[in-house]
Each structure stands twice: as C-alpha cells, then as structure tokens.
Design a protein around this motif. Structure first.
Motif, mmCIF file in Angstrom:
data_model
loop_
_atom_site.group_PDB
_atom_site.id
_atom_site.type_symbol
_atom_site.label_atom_id
_atom_site.label_comp_id
_atom_site.label_asym_id
_atom_site.label_seq_id
_atom_site.Cartn_x
_atom_site.Cartn_y
_atom_site.Cartn_z
ATOM 1 N N LEU A 21 42.980 37.880 57.073
ATOM 2 C CA LEU A 21 42.973 37.778 55.612
ATOM 3 C C LEU A 21 41.816 36.966 55.055
ATOM 4 O O LEU A 21 41.680 36.843 53.846
ATOM 5 N N GLN A 73 50.703 34.769 54.656
ATOM 6 C CA GLN A 73 50.789 36.088 55.274
ATOM 7 C C GLN A 73 52.142 36.760 55.050
ATOM 8 O O GLN A 73 52.222 37.983 54.875
ATOM 9 N N VAL A 76 52.053 38.258 51.580
ATOM 10 C CA VAL A 76 51.190 39.444 51.547
ATOM 11 C C VAL A 76 51.932 40.644 52.127
ATOM 12 O O VAL A 76 51.914 41.753 51.557
ATOM 13 N N PHE A 91 49.750 43.134 60.820
ATOM 14 C CA PHE A 91 48.303 42.991 60.687
ATOM 15 C C PHE A 91 47.500 43.761 61.732
ATOM 16 O O PHE A 91 46.521 44.418 61.388
ATOM 17 N N LYS A 105 43.370 48.042 53.029
ATOM 18 C CA LYS A 105 42.667 46.789 53.304
ATOM 19 C C LYS A 105 41.917 46.312 52.057
ATOM 20 O O LYS A 105 41.896 45.118 51.748
ATOM 21 N N ILE A 108 44.449 44.786 49.678
ATOM 22 C CA ILE A 108 44.850 43.444 50.120
ATOM 23 C C ILE A 108 43.765 42.432 49.799
ATOM 24 O O ILE A 108 44.042 41.332 49.297
ATOM 25 N N GLU A 109 42.502 42.808 50.067
ATOM 26 C CA GLU A 109 41.393 41.889 49.804
ATOM 27 C C GLU A 109 41.275 41.577 48.309
ATOM 28 O O GLU A 109 41.051 40.440 47.909
ATOM 29 N N LEU A 112 43.959 39.100 47.320
ATOM 30 C CA LEU A 112 43.643 37.737 47.745
ATOM 31 C C LEU A 112 42.487 37.135 46.942
ATOM 32 O O LEU A 112 42.520 35.955 46.578
#
Length: 976
Positions: A21, A73, A76, A91, A105, A108-109, A112
């Motif tokens: 992450l 995590q 997430v 993951f 991905k 998710i990025e 974050l």
C-alpha cells in the motif's frame, strides 16, 4: 502495552512503508518519563479508544486518527471487498502482476492518496516520526516544515536533445535533494521527506514529476520525440509551474476571451426531406440523433477548450526548427460567467460539452440567438459528414379564424429567407421527421418547442377539399390555448367564446308542455344542452348521482320536439334503467311519444321510429340490432351510464359509433373509472377527433398523465374536454339537500377470525412477494388481487371463504348491534356490500330474528318491485343491496341510514351507493357507516387511498384500477 491515561503520555504519528500500500500513517500514545521524554512504552490508538486520552487530544487529533484508521490494511480490505478476507490472502492476489488487476490497484491507490493528502494538510505542529524496522513508532523524528518549497524546472535544448531537471529552493536557499535518500510519501500533491524534514511545495507540484530525479541528475529528451514531448509534457508544465529554458522561447501574452460554440453530429446522419423538391422522398427521423455542442474560448490567435480550466494555457508554435511557447493568461471569471449563462438557459453542459437531441439543440440556439449575439459567440460547425446545419433565424406565425363550420388555419413558417407551407410542415411533424433541406443545401432542424407547442394543432387539423388546413369547431379549447400562450392570433365570435364559461350561456325557453319545475342548476344544464345543439357539439352531462340528469335531458328533447326537430332520438341505457326513464318521461314530459324498443319479441322495424319522439333501448339490444339501427337517422343518440363504452375495443363501443345522428350526448356520473382511455372512448363518441386518434391520445396524454404524473398534460387535456363536460357536485348545487353525516366504524377481529386472517396473510404474502421477484409486478397482479380479495372476505367474515368455519366475526357483531339499534329507533337502512356472500350471512341473521327485508343482487328479477316495497312500506326497514346491482338507477330516499359493509378500492363507488338515499327528494339527515376491521388490509386500503395519486381529479377521475397502481412497497405494507 496498555498505557494509562492517568500517567503522562504524548500522542505521536508514525510513518512506515507497507509492502503493497505504500506509505501509511499510524497513531500511538507513548508514555513519558519524569523528564517528559518518550519512553519505549507505547500503545496503538484508534477512533474506538481515542476518547480515553481526551485530555491531550484536540479536534485535529481526532480527525488525524480517523483518517489513519481508514488507511490500515483491514480498513482497505473492508472498503474494497465485502467478504471477510485475511490480508495475507487479499494483497498477494490483488498485487499479482499476472492477475490484470490494474484498475482495482489504481482505485486503492487513489483511495489512499486522498487520505495521505488530508493527513499531511493537518500534520503541522504534531509529533511525526518514522517507524523503525522493529515496529518502534518513534524511531526517527520528522520535522514538518512550515513554509512551502518552490520548484523551478530547467530545459536546455541543443542540436541533439533536450536536458530536463528540477531545482528546489526552501526559504530562498537551494535544496540538495538528489542522491540523499529522499523519498516521496504523497504524489498528489507532492510531499517529500529529506534528511528528517518533511517538505511541501507551492503550486501543488505533482510528485511524479520529482520522483525520477531523486536518484538521477537529469532526463534526456531525444530529438526524434521532442515535438510530441513538448506538446504533451512541457506545455502543461509551463502553464502550471515556473520554467527556465534555453534553446526555445516562452512568451507571456494577454487577450480578451471570445466564446466559440462548435456543433457536430454525435450519431447518425440519414437522408433529409426537401420541402422544395417535389421528388424528394428521403426522410430522417431525428428523435434519437444527437448533436454535440462544445464550448471553447478564443484568445487572440489561440483557442483553448473550456474544460481545460486553469489560470494559464500554453500553445506550442513550431517554425522550422524553432519552438515558441505562448503562455496565455486566461480570464477565468469571464469564462465561468459564460458557462453559467449556458447552464441557466437550460443547456446541460458538463466539462464544456452538451450532447442533446437535434431538436433540443437547435431550439436552444434559436431561443438564445439574441443573447448569443450580444455575447459575441462564434458558432462553428464540424463533423464527419458534409451536412451543414442552418443556424439562422427560425420563425412560425399562426392565425386561426372562425368560419361557419370550422376554424381556418393560416400559418407562415420561415427558416431565414426561406418559407415552407403549414401543410408540408404538418406532414413532417406528424411523422416526427424533423429535418428540412433548404434550397441552399443547409439542413434546418425543426425546434422541439414547435413540436411541443403545436403538437395538438398538427395532430387535430385536417384539410378541406382545396387542401387548406382547418380545425373542427369542437377544438375550441385548443384554439383558446394557442391564443392564451401567444402562439396564435385568433379571431372568434363572442358567442363561441361564451362556451368557456357556462354561466354566460343565454337562457333557452322552457318547453310549454314541460310538467314540473327545474332547479336553477338543472336550468343551467338545460341551457348548456341547448347551446351545444346550436353549435352541433356533442356533450357529456356528468352531474353527481341524484341531481336530475334524466329530467334535464328530457326537457331538452321536449324542446327539440316543440322546435320542429326531425327524427326520433335514441336513448341507450342499461336494462335496469329502462323503467326509470319511462316513469320520468311520463311524469315530466308526457307529450313526448316514447317507444320502448326492448324484449325478445320487439318489432325489428326502424321505419316505425318516425312515429315517435324518443326510442328507449338497452346496450344489449343495440349490440344485437346494430345492422338494423344504422338504417335510421336519429336526431339525437344519447347514452346513459356511458361508461358502458369505456373500452373502445368492446363490441358495444364499436356498435354505438356506427349509429347515425345529428347530435350526440352521453350521461354519466363516472366518465373515468379505470384509465384516461375511458375518457377518450366516450369523448370520441360525442365529438369524433376531439382527442385525436387512439394512438395519439395514448402517447400524448395517457402515458404522460398516468405514468409520469405530467401536470401540464393533465391541464391541457382538461382544457380540451372542459367545454363539453358539465359536472356539478351535490355540495355545489343541491343546497336544499339535508346534511350527510359520515362515520367510520372500526371493529376488532375475534380471536378465531384473527387466526384465520394471519394464516391466509402469511401464505399469500410469501407467495405474492416471491412471484414479484420471479415474474415482476405486472405479472403478479392477478395473484395479488386474489390474495387481497380473500383477506378482505375474512376481515368481513371467515365463513365467506370457509363454509365449515364455526367461529364468529367482530365486524358482523358490530353490524348487527348497530342495525338492531337503528331498527328499534324506526330508521330505514340501506346495506351495501360488493360480496353477495356477505349479504347472505346477514340475511340469515335477519330471517332468524324474523326481520323482513328487501333484497337486490344481480339475480333479482323483480328489481322495481323491491324498490317500491322499500319506498312504500313503512314497516320494511332493511334493504340489502349488492354493489353491481344497486350502483345505478335506484331512488331510495326513504332510507336515512346507509351501511357500507366493506370498503371498496374506489371511494367514488361508495359515494354512488350513499347517493341512492342522499338525492333530491330526501328530507331527513342521512347517516352513513363504513365498517372497517382494524389491523387488516381494509384499514390499510383506506390509508393508501389517501396517498395514492388520482389520475387527475380535474378530469372527473375515479380510480377503479387501484391494484394496478400499487408499488412493491405498497404491497408489502398491505400484507404486513
């Protein structure tokens, strides 16, 4: 280790790099020693336990802790995967390069990054540390710098390539950041950690632009890709950041913006119909085709898309081997004002673009032409095809003039300097083919506003023998609508205008041989009927039950006889009303020669009709003898209880439309029962074409009103039919009627009844809801009606569905008690139910008690005898009546109590039942009691009736199709 909030502690924030992450923050409380220094004793905290340490936390701390919780995590995984999955399973699977999970991905990025940015905005003044490899949260302190650093991007172009690198300054001093172990912890915007210091940057530099240089002196741009690189990378960089260049020019320039609106086809081109070429037969249906309107701004010689909002835009100019970057300052306030104007004017513009139908697009251009000119808009066209659209001025002017038997229509339609005829435009619009090829080759798109504003005019107009457009006189309301909306110039006689308000209609002389006296509202109805006759209009007399529709009609027919009208008039009605009409004619208009054309032994010879003034017959006879009846030309054809023809596809509706007559009338208390199509069928009988064809009516009125609750369509439909419907409520006109007192009597289910009800409810609830899931709401209506009917019957008395039931009924107990009291107090009572079984159960009780009663249901042969018994026998107190048999033609004014044993879907039907007693001739106050079983579907029906949308009360609507209007939520409520 558990930290005690009673001892000295400090909240700190710790930064570490997660395997998958990237950089993550965590929050901790750390125990302080007696000198106030951090110890190795620490505890991770979250939003769940932060309140324990409230004494040392402020609002920002709570915000930081919440944001950091969301980055862990487990949080997430929970956000992106609804199943309970362990990190070691989630993951590796997501970040396996062979699994093609790039989209997830990236999500998710992004998730974050948003939280990193928010944390870093709030971290100033807090204790921030790097976490050690052993998990020690306070391993290395990070200083959060207060000022923002600046970045200068350098470009050095030579004959072979271009070198590119950034330099960073903090407080005016150059920062040596390369090869120093610096790392970017957030890219958007960039935050960088260098030698224990946390840097942020002015102008929100993208971290991706700095990251390549952490361990590299510069980047080389080869000569063969420099043009592409300059346009796609360097130009945006120059627009947003400070740039120092050698080998090319950067010029800063200022201009005033000029808006450009570019028109292009989004889908389909098709053929066009030329209205100026008799051989032209190609036609385009543009309903589903769209035009893309795209806004951009011209600054001097440069053009920029409106979606590329920024204080500066850069245009790249290459001359030979030299480059010049024109750095143009944008006037964003001016641009935003232009965009707001477009939004306010109804254009759904997003990201500088609006994709809308062709008709809407060109209507918008036409409606806003003056404002676009004032704002100096440039209208541009581009597209794949060679089609060029006309964007000049659109004009339509309509004049309607009253003629002897119709309205003449005079219209001029212009596209710039070109004119087309109303006839040709009508052909196009009636087919919704809305593109016109002009003589100069341009394509004019007929504006959507014309289609909306003149749709009825195009639909209802006809052509005379010379091909000129005209309207029938009964389209009076449409003409007035056009005039009121400033859509047409109208010339009309004052006499015709008076049809708008019945109160202004002149009095007609009462026939000399009329016996009796018309009440004021009946006289107004008679005058209205006389007025309709003068203009050869059909009409619908839709007064409440008991207000004397029969006597008003007979008076008009007697007036026709005395005025020398030729031919007999045909009165068509349900068989049950024949006797009533005969009796009323004998009483009020004895000079009318009345012939009753009914019975199996009727003389089927229409030639004999000429000897009479009025022919009385039934719907059934008309259906059987239609071939004979069409041979006679009647003066009037009048339908009583005309809802009998509400279904236009029924045999009786088809039959009555074939009858030949000078005039047509309908009489009904409920012209609209199931749907607005009922109204179309009856209006089409009295004034053919008034509401257009059946398909036109369905598309233009029925669907918008019933499915979309379109108030404007409801208003328009009401305006069209209003001159031809006279509707008076008893509360408005029959002020001499005694008071009507309405009561709702709630009854509890008995224990045995409740047990039966719950059992059936549970069965049908599961079955119905399952059926809705499997087959949908529409295909579940029959099952729903079946289940609701059974529940309603049990709410009345379980014996109605189970003859073996030996228990009692709470409602029946209350009915009997109320009935016994009413009889004892010398009242006469009408008892209505839609269930014959319900009446039978009550009849058994009356027989056991030796209480005489009159009875009427569909199987009763001596209907009138039952009515006369009740009216004339003072000792007969009770009349049991079924809804179907007793809803029409009964005059029961001797009753002063009315019992409604079960609620009906349609409250208007209940009102009709009460009107058997509460009508002209009633001298006593009328008490009505509606019996409702508590906590059953009956009670919920009452609640739903209040909240369900009526089709359109202004259209004299009553809603028989209650079940069809129920949503899944309504059904769940009914069966709960």
């Amino acid at each position: 280790m558990k930290i005690s909030a009673a001892q000295p502690f400090q909240i700190i924030y710790s930064l570490y790099e997660h395997e998958y992450l990237g950089y993550i923050f965590e929050s901790f409380v750390v125990h302080l020693d007696e000198k106030g220094k951090l110890t190795l004793q620490h505890q991770n905290i979250s939003s769940k336990n932060a309140s324990e340490f409230a004494s040392r936390l402020d609002t920002t701390d709570y915000e930081l802790i919440e944001l950091m919780d969301q980055m862990q995590q487990e949080a997430v995984i929970k956000h992106f995967n609804k199943k309970n999955v362990k990190p070691e399973e989630f993951f590796p699977k997501i970040y396996d390069n062979g699994k093609n999970n790039d989209a997830l991905k990236a999500e998710i990025e992004s998730y974050l990054e948003r939280r990193r940015s928010k944390i870093l905005e709030r971290i100033q003044g807090k204790w921030l540390y790097e976490m050690g490899n052993d998990g020690e949260p306070a391993w290395k302190k990070i200083e959060v710098l207060e000022q923002k650093a600046t970045v200068l991007f350098h470009f050095r172009r030579n004959e072979e390539n271009t070198h590119y690198f950034p330099t960073i300054k903090y407080n005016g001093e150059k920062v040596d950041f390369q090869y120093k172990g610096a790392y970017i912890i957030c890219k958007s915007p960039a935050w960088m950690v260098l030698e224990g210091k946390l840097y942020s940057f002015e102008k929100d530099v993208d971290g991706k632009k700095l990251a390549p240089f952490l361990n590299k002196k510069f980047i080389v741009i080869p000569k063969n890709v420099e043009e592409t690189y300059y346009n796609k990378f360097v130009a945006p960089l120059i627009a947003s950041f400070d740039v120092y260049a050698k080998g090319f020019e950067i010029n800063s320039e200022r201009y005033n913006p000029i808006p450009i609106l570019t028109i292009s086809e989004l889908a389909g081109s098709g053929a066009s119909m030329s209205l100026f070429n008799e051989n032209g037969n190609g036609q385009t249906n543009v309903e589903n085709e769209k035009i893309l309107l795209e806004l951009s701004f011209k600054y001097g010689p440069f053009k920029f898309k409106a979606s590329n909002i920024g204080p500066v835009s850069v245009s790249v100019d290459k001359q030979g081997d030299s480059y010049t970057f024109h750095r143009v300052s944008r006037k964003l306030d001016d641009e935003k004002e232009i965009i707001q104007f477009m939004i306010n004017s109804g254009l759904p513009i997003r990201n500088s673009k609006a994709a809308i139908s062709k008709t809407t697009a060109f209507a918008w251009l036409d409606e806003n032409r003056e404002e676009l000119d004032n704002r100096e808009f440039i209208i541009d066209q581009k597209g794949r095809s060679s089609k060029k659209y006309f964007i000049g001025e659109y004009k339509i002017s309509v004049e309607v003039r009253e003629n002897i038997d119709w309205f003449d229509i005079h219209a001029v339609i212009q596209f710039g300097k070109y004119q087309i005829s109303f006839k040709e435009l009508r052909k196009l619009i009636s087919k919704k083919k809305l593109e016109v090829e002009l003589p100069n080759g341009e394509i004019a798109v007929i504006p959507e506003s014309w289609l909306n504003e003149y749709s009825e005019l195009f639909a209802f107009s006809e052509e005379d023998e010379n091909g000129e457009p005209k309207l029938k006189k009964h389209h009076l309301a449409l003409v007035q609508d056009l005039e009121n909306g400033n859509l047409a110039k109208v010339t009309m006689s004052k006499k015709l205008e008076s049809l708008k308000g019945f109160e202004s209609i002149e009095d007609a002389p009462i026939p000399q041989n009329f016996k009796g006296k018309l009440r004021p509202y009946q006289l107004a109805g008679y005058n209205w009927l006389h007025f309709l006759n003068q203009y050869k209009f059909g009409g619908c007399l839709a007064d409440d039950m008991g207000l004397g529709k029969t006597v008003q009609t007979l008076t008009m027919l007697l007036s026709q006889k005395e005025a020398g009208a030729q031919g007999a008039s045909l009165l068509i009605m349900p068989t049950s009303l024949v006797y009533n009409w005969e009796a009323e004619a004998k009483k009020f208009t004895p000079k009318l020669k009345v012939f009753t054309y009914t019975g199996t032994n009727r003389d089927k010879n229409p030639e004999k009709f000429a000897k009479y003034d009025v022919i009385i017959t039934s719907y059934g006879i008309v259906r059987l003898d239609i071939d004979l009846l069409t041979d006679y030309y009647f003066n009037y054809v009048i339908l009583d209880e005309s809802q009998a023809i509400k279904n236009p596809a029924s045999n009786i509706a088809k039959a009555v439309r074939q009858l030949n007559s000078r005039n047509r009338l309908i009489l009904t208390g409920t012209p609209l029962e199931n749907s607005t199509m009922d109204l179309w069928s009856q209006m089409n009988f009295i004034n053919p074409g008034l509401l257009g064809s059946q398909s036109f009516f369905k598309n233009e009125f029925l669907n918008p009103i019933e499915k979309k609750n379109d108030e404007e369509k409801t208003r328009k439909l009401n305006a069209i039919i209003k001159p031809f419907i006279m509707r008076r409520h008893k509360s408005q006109v029959a002020t001499e009627l005694p008071e009507k007192v309405e009561n709702v009597q709630y009854s509890d289910l008995t224990p045995s009844q409740e047990k039966e009800y719950d059992k059936v409810k549970s069965y049908y609830r599961n079955k119905i809801l399952e059926n809705i899931e499997m087959q949908g709401l529409n295909k579940s209506q029959l099952l729903l009606l079946q289940g609701l009917t059974k529940l309603r019957q049990i709410a009345n008395h379980p014996k109605m569905v189970d003859l073996e039931y030996n228990g009692d009924s709470g409602k029946m107990q209350d009915v009997i008690l109320k009935l016994d009291n009413a009889i004892r107090d010398d009242h006469k009572i009408l008892i209505f139910s839609q269930f014959v079984k319900h009446l039978s159960i009550l009849a058994e009780h009356l027989k056991e008690k030796h209480i005489d009663f009159a009875y009427l249901d569909g199987s009763t042969k001596d209907r009138q005898a039952q009515v006369e018994r009740f009216q004339n026998d003072s000792s007969l107190k009770v009349f049991l009546i079924s809804l179907k048999a007793g809803g029409l033609g009964l005059n029961l004014t001797k009753a002063d109590y009315v019992f409604i044993l079960d609620p009906w879907w349609n409250p208007a039907i209940e009102a009709q039942a009460v009107d058997r007693a509460h009508r002209i001739g009633q001298e006593n106050k009328v008490f009505t009691y509606k019996f409702i079983s508590k906590n059953t579907v009956e009670e919920k029906i009452l609640a739903l009736q209040k909240h369900k949308r009526k089709l359109a009360s202004e259209l004299i609507t009553t809603e028989e199709s209650f079940v069809k209007s129920l949503s899944k939520e309504d059904i769940e409520s009914l069966l709960s």
